[in-house]
Design a protein around this motif. Structure first.
Motif, PDB file in Angstrom:
ATOM      1  N   ALA A 143       0.958  -1.297   0.013  1.00 56.74           N
ATOM      2  CA  ALA A 143      -0.060   0.138  -0.026  1.00 56.74           C
ATOM      3  C   ALA A 143       0.880   1.301  -0.042  1.00 56.74           C
ATOM      4  CB  ALA A 143      -0.970   0.154   1.140  1.00 56.74           C
ATOM      5  N   THR A 144       1.952   1.158  -0.665  1.00 62.13           N
ATOM      6  CA  THR A 144       2.877   2.256  -0.428  1.00 62.13           C
ATOM      7  C   THR A 144       2.547   3.373  -1.355  1.00 62.13           C
ATOM      8  OG1 THR A 144       4.372   1.214  -1.815  1.00 62.13           O
ATOM      9  CG2 THR A 144       4.817   0.914   0.537  1.00 62.13           C
ATOM     10  N   THR A 145       2.166   2.932  -2.742  1.00 65.56           N
ATOM     11  CA  THR A 145       1.891   4.227  -3.655  1.00 65.56           C
ATOM     12  C   THR A 145       0.603   4.010  -4.254  1.00 65.56           C
ATOM     13  OG1 THR A 145       2.805   3.082  -5.539  1.00 65.56           O
ATOM     14  CG2 THR A 145       4.488   4.266  -4.312  1.00 65.56           C
ATOM     15  N   ASN A 146      -0.172   5.138  -4.601  1.00 64.06           N
ATOM     16  CA  ASN A 146      -1.451   5.096  -5.204  1.00 64.06           C
ATOM     17  C   ASN A 146      -1.252   4.691  -6.558  1.00 64.06           C
ATOM     18  OD1 ASN A 146      -2.709   5.881  -2.640  1.00 64.06           O
ATOM     19  ND2 ASN A 146      -2.663   7.987  -3.415  1.00 64.06           N
ATOM     20  N   TYR A 147      -0.312   4.925  -7.408  1.00 60.51           N
ATOM     21  CA  TYR A 147      -0.017   4.634  -8.558  1.00 60.51           C
ATOM     22  C   TYR A 147      -0.202   3.236  -8.726  1.00 60.51           C
ATOM     23  CZ  TYR A 147       2.109   3.668 -12.949  1.00 60.51           C
ATOM     24  OH  TYR A 147       2.499   3.028 -14.174  1.00 60.51           O
ATOM     25  N   MET A 148       0.312   2.331  -8.058  1.00 62.25           N
ATOM     26  CA  MET A 148       0.376   0.990  -8.271  1.00 62.25           C
ATOM     27  C   MET A 148      -0.972   0.376  -7.850  1.00 62.25           C
ATOM     28  SD  MET A 148       3.281   0.115  -9.279  1.00 62.25           S
ATOM     29  CE  MET A 148       3.037  -1.730  -9.414  1.00 62.25           C
ATOM     30  N   LEU A 149      -1.689   0.892  -6.970  1.00 60.56           N
ATOM     31  CA  LEU A 149      -2.994   0.377  -6.851  1.00 60.56           C
ATOM     32  C   LEU A 149      -3.980   0.971  -8.246  1.00 60.56           C
ATOM     33  CD1 LEU A 149      -3.439   1.462  -3.047  1.00 60.56           C
ATOM     34  CD2 LEU A 149      -2.855  -0.639  -3.849  1.00 60.56           C
ATOM     35  N   LYS A 150      -3.803   2.154  -8.724  1.00 57.47           N
ATOM     36  CA  LYS A 150      -4.400   2.487  -9.705  1.00 57.47           C
ATOM     37  C   LYS A 150      -4.177   1.532 -10.882  1.00 57.47           C
ATOM     38  CE  LYS A 150      -5.828   6.390 -12.610  1.00 57.47           C
ATOM     39  NZ  LYS A 150      -6.800   5.728 -13.337  1.00 57.47           N
ATOM     40  N   LYS A 151      -2.954   1.365 -10.985  1.00 57.03           N
ATOM     41  CA  LYS A 151      -2.530   0.361 -12.212  1.00 57.03           C
ATOM     42  C   LYS A 151      -3.092  -1.004 -12.035  1.00 57.03           C
ATOM     43  CE  LYS A 151       1.787  -1.306 -14.132  1.00 57.03           C
ATOM     44  NZ  LYS A 151       3.283  -1.096 -14.301  1.00 57.03           N
ATOM     45  N   HIS A 152      -3.253  -1.421 -10.929  1.00 54.47           N
ATOM     46  CA  HIS A 152      -3.920  -2.611 -10.501  1.00 54.47           C
ATOM     47  C   HIS A 152      -5.406  -2.683 -11.192  1.00 54.47           C
ATOM     48  CE1 HIS A 152      -5.251  -6.680  -8.935  1.00 54.47           C
ATOM     49  NE2 HIS A 152      -6.275  -5.792  -8.365  1.00 54.47           N
ATOM     50  N   THR A 153      -6.181  -1.761 -10.778  1.00 53.68           N
ATOM     51  CA  THR A 153      -7.740  -1.739 -11.222  1.00 53.68           C
ATOM     52  C   THR A 153      -7.636  -1.633 -12.590  1.00 53.68           C
ATOM     53  OG1 THR A 153      -7.730   0.592 -10.380  1.00 53.68           O
ATOM     54  CG2 THR A 153      -8.409  -1.055  -8.916  1.00 53.68           C
ATOM     55  N   ASP A 154      -6.776  -0.549 -13.285  1.00 52.28           N
ATOM     56  CA  ASP A 154      -6.891  -0.178 -14.881  1.00 52.28           C
ATOM     57  C   ASP A 154      -6.379  -1.269 -15.595  1.00 52.28           C
ATOM     58  OD1 ASP A 154      -8.048   2.157 -13.961  1.00 52.28           O
ATOM     59  OD2 ASP A 154      -6.293   3.063 -14.296  1.00 52.28           O
ATOM     60  N   ARG A 155      -5.333  -1.995 -15.215  1.00 49.61           N
ATOM     61  CA  ARG A 155      -4.892  -3.003 -16.138  1.00 49.61           C
ATOM     62  C   ARG A 155      -4.665  -4.425 -15.705  1.00 49.61           C
ATOM     63  NH1 ARG A 155       0.693   0.486 -17.366  1.00 49.61           N
ATOM     64  NH2 ARG A 155      -0.447   2.562 -17.866  1.00 49.61           N
ATOM     65  N   HIS A 156      -4.833  -4.730 -14.526  1.00 50.33           N
ATOM     66  CA  HIS A 156      -4.293  -6.190 -14.048  1.00 50.33           C
ATOM     67  C   HIS A 156      -5.755  -6.811 -13.386  1.00 50.33           C
ATOM     68  CE1 HIS A 156      -0.048  -5.387 -15.198  1.00 50.33           C
ATOM     69  NE2 HIS A 156      -0.313  -4.460 -14.500  1.00 50.33           N
ATOM     70  N   CYS A 157      -6.502  -6.334 -12.872  1.00 45.07           N
ATOM     71  CA  CYS A 157      -7.548  -6.655 -11.968  1.00 45.07           C
ATOM     72  C   CYS A 157      -8.487  -7.584 -12.764  1.00 45.07           C
ATOM     73  CB  CYS A 157      -8.407  -5.936 -11.053  1.00 45.07           C
ATOM     74  SG  CYS A 157      -9.618  -6.710 -10.188  1.00 45.07           S
TER      75      CYS A 157
END
Length: 81
Positions: free
Chosen positions: A46-60
């Motif tokens: 949970a360190t950066t919001n960028y990685m979370l957004k990337k997960h929902t936009d590209r990988h989830c």
């Protein structure tokens, strides 16, 4: 993340609400915080919001756009009529 690491408690956060509405901030059994995707359940740092957004936009697998929604394969290529 270790396999035996479990969620102890879901914490509240005031971090970027546009991103965190899709994640739970979880306190893990080894006293560190992780983000858990509400859609697919994946747990990640949970360190950066960028990685979370990337997960929902590209990988989830639940929330990422399908190929035809992104414009791919929609017949926009050159073809003879």
């Amino acid at each position: 993340m270790a396999c035996n690491d479990e969620v102890v408690m879901v914490l509240e956060t005031k971090r970027n609400p546009a991103i965190w509405k899709r994640f739970d901030l979880c306190l893990m059994s080894h006293s560190h915080e992780m983000a858990r995707c509400k859609a697919c359940g994946k747990v990640m740092k949970a360190t950066t919001n960028y990685m979370l957004k990337k997960h929902t936009d590209r990988h989830c697998p639940v929330t990422k756009p399908k190929k035809n929604e992104m414009g791919e394969g929609s017949g926009t290529g050159s073809s003879k009529v």
